[in-house]
Design a protein around this motif. Sequence first.
Motif, PDB file in Angstrom:
ATOM      1  N   LEU A  27     -30.502  34.573  27.050  1.00  0.00           N
ATOM      2  CA  LEU A  27     -30.164  33.170  27.264  1.00  0.00           C
ATOM      3  C   LEU A  27     -29.897  32.891  28.736  1.00  0.00           C
ATOM      4  CD1 LEU A  27     -27.824  32.728  24.170  1.00  0.00           C
ATOM      5  CD2 LEU A  27     -30.274  32.189  24.361  1.00  0.00           C
ATOM      6  N   LEU A  28     -29.007  33.666  29.339  1.00  0.00           N
ATOM      7  CA  LEU A  28     -28.645  33.497  30.750  1.00  0.00           C
ATOM      8  C   LEU A  28     -28.232  34.843  31.316  1.00  0.00           C
ATOM      9  CD1 LEU A  28     -26.318  30.378  30.372  1.00  0.00           C
ATOM     10  CD2 LEU A  28     -28.551  30.380  31.474  1.00  0.00           C
ATOM     11  N   HIS A  29     -28.361  35.002  32.626  1.00  0.00           N
ATOM     12  CA  HIS A  29     -27.850  36.223  33.244  1.00  0.00           C
ATOM     13  C   HIS A  29     -27.676  36.060  34.747  1.00  0.00           C
ATOM     14  CE1 HIS A  29     -31.642  37.533  35.170  1.00  0.00           C
ATOM     15  NE2 HIS A  29     -32.201  36.913  34.154  1.00  0.00           N
ATOM     16  N   THR A  30     -26.727  36.810  35.249  1.00  0.00           N
ATOM     17  CA  THR A  30     -26.550  37.061  36.673  1.00  0.00           C
ATOM     18  C   THR A  30     -26.523  38.584  36.783  1.00  0.00           C
ATOM     19  OG1 THR A  30     -24.135  37.196  36.616  1.00  0.00           O
ATOM     20  CG2 THR A  30     -25.094  34.993  36.940  1.00  0.00           C
ATOM     21  N   ASP A  31     -26.346  39.128  37.969  1.00  0.00           N
ATOM     22  CA  ASP A  31     -26.236  40.580  38.092  1.00  0.00           C
ATOM     23  C   ASP A  31     -25.031  41.114  37.323  1.00  0.00           C
ATOM     24  OD1 ASP A  31     -28.468  40.623  39.723  1.00  0.00           O
ATOM     25  OD2 ASP A  31     -27.325  40.813  41.587  1.00  0.00           O
ATOM     26  N   GLU A  32     -23.968  40.313  37.271  1.00  0.00           N
ATOM     27  CA  GLU A  32     -22.709  40.768  36.689  1.00  0.00           C
ATOM     28  C   GLU A  32     -22.565  40.526  35.198  1.00  0.00           C
ATOM     29  OE1 GLU A  32     -22.794  38.396  39.163  1.00  0.00           O
ATOM     30  OE2 GLU A  32     -22.427  39.663  40.899  1.00  0.00           O
ATOM     31  N   LEU A  33     -23.313  39.565  34.626  1.00  0.00           N
ATOM     32  CA  LEU A  33     -23.094  39.165  33.241  1.00  0.00           C
ATOM     33  C   LEU A  33     -24.394  38.676  32.613  1.00  0.00           C
ATOM     34  CD1 LEU A  33     -20.884  38.607  31.045  1.00  0.00           C
ATOM     35  CD2 LEU A  33     -20.698  36.310  32.014  1.00  0.00           C
ATOM     36  N   MET A  34     -24.560  38.989  31.334  1.00  0.00           N
ATOM     37  CA  MET A  34     -25.756  38.559  30.595  1.00  0.00           C
ATOM     38  C   MET A  34     -25.352  38.098  29.208  1.00  0.00           C
ATOM     39  SD  MET A  34     -29.053  40.884  29.518  1.00  0.00           S
ATOM     40  CE  MET A  34     -30.142  40.498  30.884  1.00  0.00           C
ATOM     41  N   MET A  35     -25.987  37.004  28.712  1.00  0.00           N
ATOM     42  CA  MET A  35     -25.772  36.518  27.359  1.00  0.00           C
ATOM     43  C   MET A  35     -27.109  36.590  26.618  1.00  0.00           C
ATOM     44  SD  MET A  35     -24.268  32.873  26.020  1.00  0.00           S
ATOM     45  CE  MET A  35     -22.706  33.130  26.837  1.00  0.00           C
ATOM     46  N   VAL A  36     -27.082  37.238  25.443  1.00  0.00           N
ATOM     47  CA  VAL A  36     -28.305  37.485  24.675  1.00  0.00           C
ATOM     48  C   VAL A  36     -28.053  37.124  23.219  1.00  0.00           C
ATOM     49  CG1 VAL A  36     -30.006  39.230  24.005  1.00  0.00           C
ATOM     50  CG2 VAL A  36     -28.841  39.435  26.208  1.00  0.00           C
ATOM     51  N   GLU A  37     -29.003  36.426  22.602  1.00  0.00           N
ATOM     52  CA  GLU A  37     -28.935  36.110  21.182  1.00  0.00           C
ATOM     53  C   GLU A  37     -29.831  37.086  20.426  1.00  0.00           C
ATOM     54  OE1 GLU A  37     -29.583  32.235  18.274  1.00  0.00           O
ATOM     55  OE2 GLU A  37     -30.452  32.232  20.274  1.00  0.00           O
ATOM     56  N   PHE A  38     -29.303  37.668  19.349  1.00  0.00           N
ATOM     57  CA  PHE A  38     -30.064  38.585  18.501  1.00  0.00           C
ATOM     58  C   PHE A  38     -30.219  37.974  17.120  1.00  0.00           C
ATOM     59  CE2 PHE A  38     -28.522  41.405  21.745  1.00  0.00           C
ATOM     60  CZ  PHE A  38     -29.514  42.372  21.880  1.00  0.00           C
ATOM     61  N   GLY A  39     -31.406  38.057  16.549  1.00  0.00           N
ATOM     62  CA  GLY A  39     -31.667  37.569  15.197  1.00  0.00           C
ATOM     63  C   GLY A  39     -31.993  38.729  14.274  1.00  0.00           C
ATOM     64  N   PHE A  40     -31.417  38.697  13.072  1.00  0.00           N
ATOM     65  CA  PHE A  40     -31.610  39.757  12.092  1.00  0.00           C
ATOM     66  C   PHE A  40     -32.019  39.153  10.752  1.00  0.00           C
ATOM     67  CE2 PHE A  40     -28.634  41.436  15.125  1.00  0.00           C
ATOM     68  CZ  PHE A  40     -28.881  42.801  15.186  1.00  0.00           C
ATOM     69  N   ASP A  41     -32.966  39.780  10.084  1.00  0.00           N
ATOM     70  CA  ASP A  41     -33.254  39.461   8.697  1.00  0.00           C
ATOM     71  C   ASP A  41     -32.247  40.228   7.841  1.00  0.00           C
ATOM     72  OD1 ASP A  41     -35.476  37.889   9.344  1.00  0.00           O
ATOM     73  OD2 ASP A  41     -36.812  39.632   9.342  1.00  0.00           O
ATOM     74  N   LYS A  42     -32.078  39.831   6.588  1.00  0.00           N
ATOM     75  CA  LYS A  42     -31.191  40.556   5.683  1.00  0.00           C
ATOM     76  C   LYS A  42     -31.607  42.019   5.650  1.00  0.00           C
ATOM     77  CE  LYS A  42     -29.358  40.703   1.020  1.00  0.00           C
ATOM     78  NZ  LYS A  42     -29.326  40.076  -0.304  1.00  0.00           N
ATOM     79  N   GLY A  43     -30.640  42.914   5.801  1.00  0.00           N
ATOM     80  CA  GLY A  43     -30.920  44.347   5.786  1.00  0.00           C
ATOM     81  C   GLY A  43     -31.303  44.911   7.144  1.00  0.00           C
TER      82      GLY A  43
END
Length: 115
Positions: A27-43
């Motif tokens: 989603l966003l990042h700098t050298d110091e911090l990163m935000m990531v969205e993960f999607g999972f199916d059931k199981g």
Amino acid sequence: MTEPKIFAHAGESAWTATPDGNRRRVLLHTDELMMVEFGFDKGGVGALHSHPHVQASYVAEGRFEVTIDGRTEILAAGGSFIVPSNLVHGVKALEAGRLVDSFTPRRADFLPSLD
């Protein structure tokens, strides 16, 4: 030098398949911090692993079995967890869901190669 992106809008980033069969989008990042969205199916499983980054995670949707350093809990939407540097951790999606993870420093391995 390019200014860091400081705002992200829903659906703006493309999903990328992960090696364990799930999906992620940075989603966003700098050298110091990163935000990531993960999607999972059931199981879906985020296999046990460790990394030097500190990770904070928020369950945006679904229910997950979360294991950190041998301790396991079930977390539902609205729950969160933190993984200190180098602790072994992983998740299993008990239903389809999404996690929003923050990493410090950023996960350079999640970014396209500059080669």
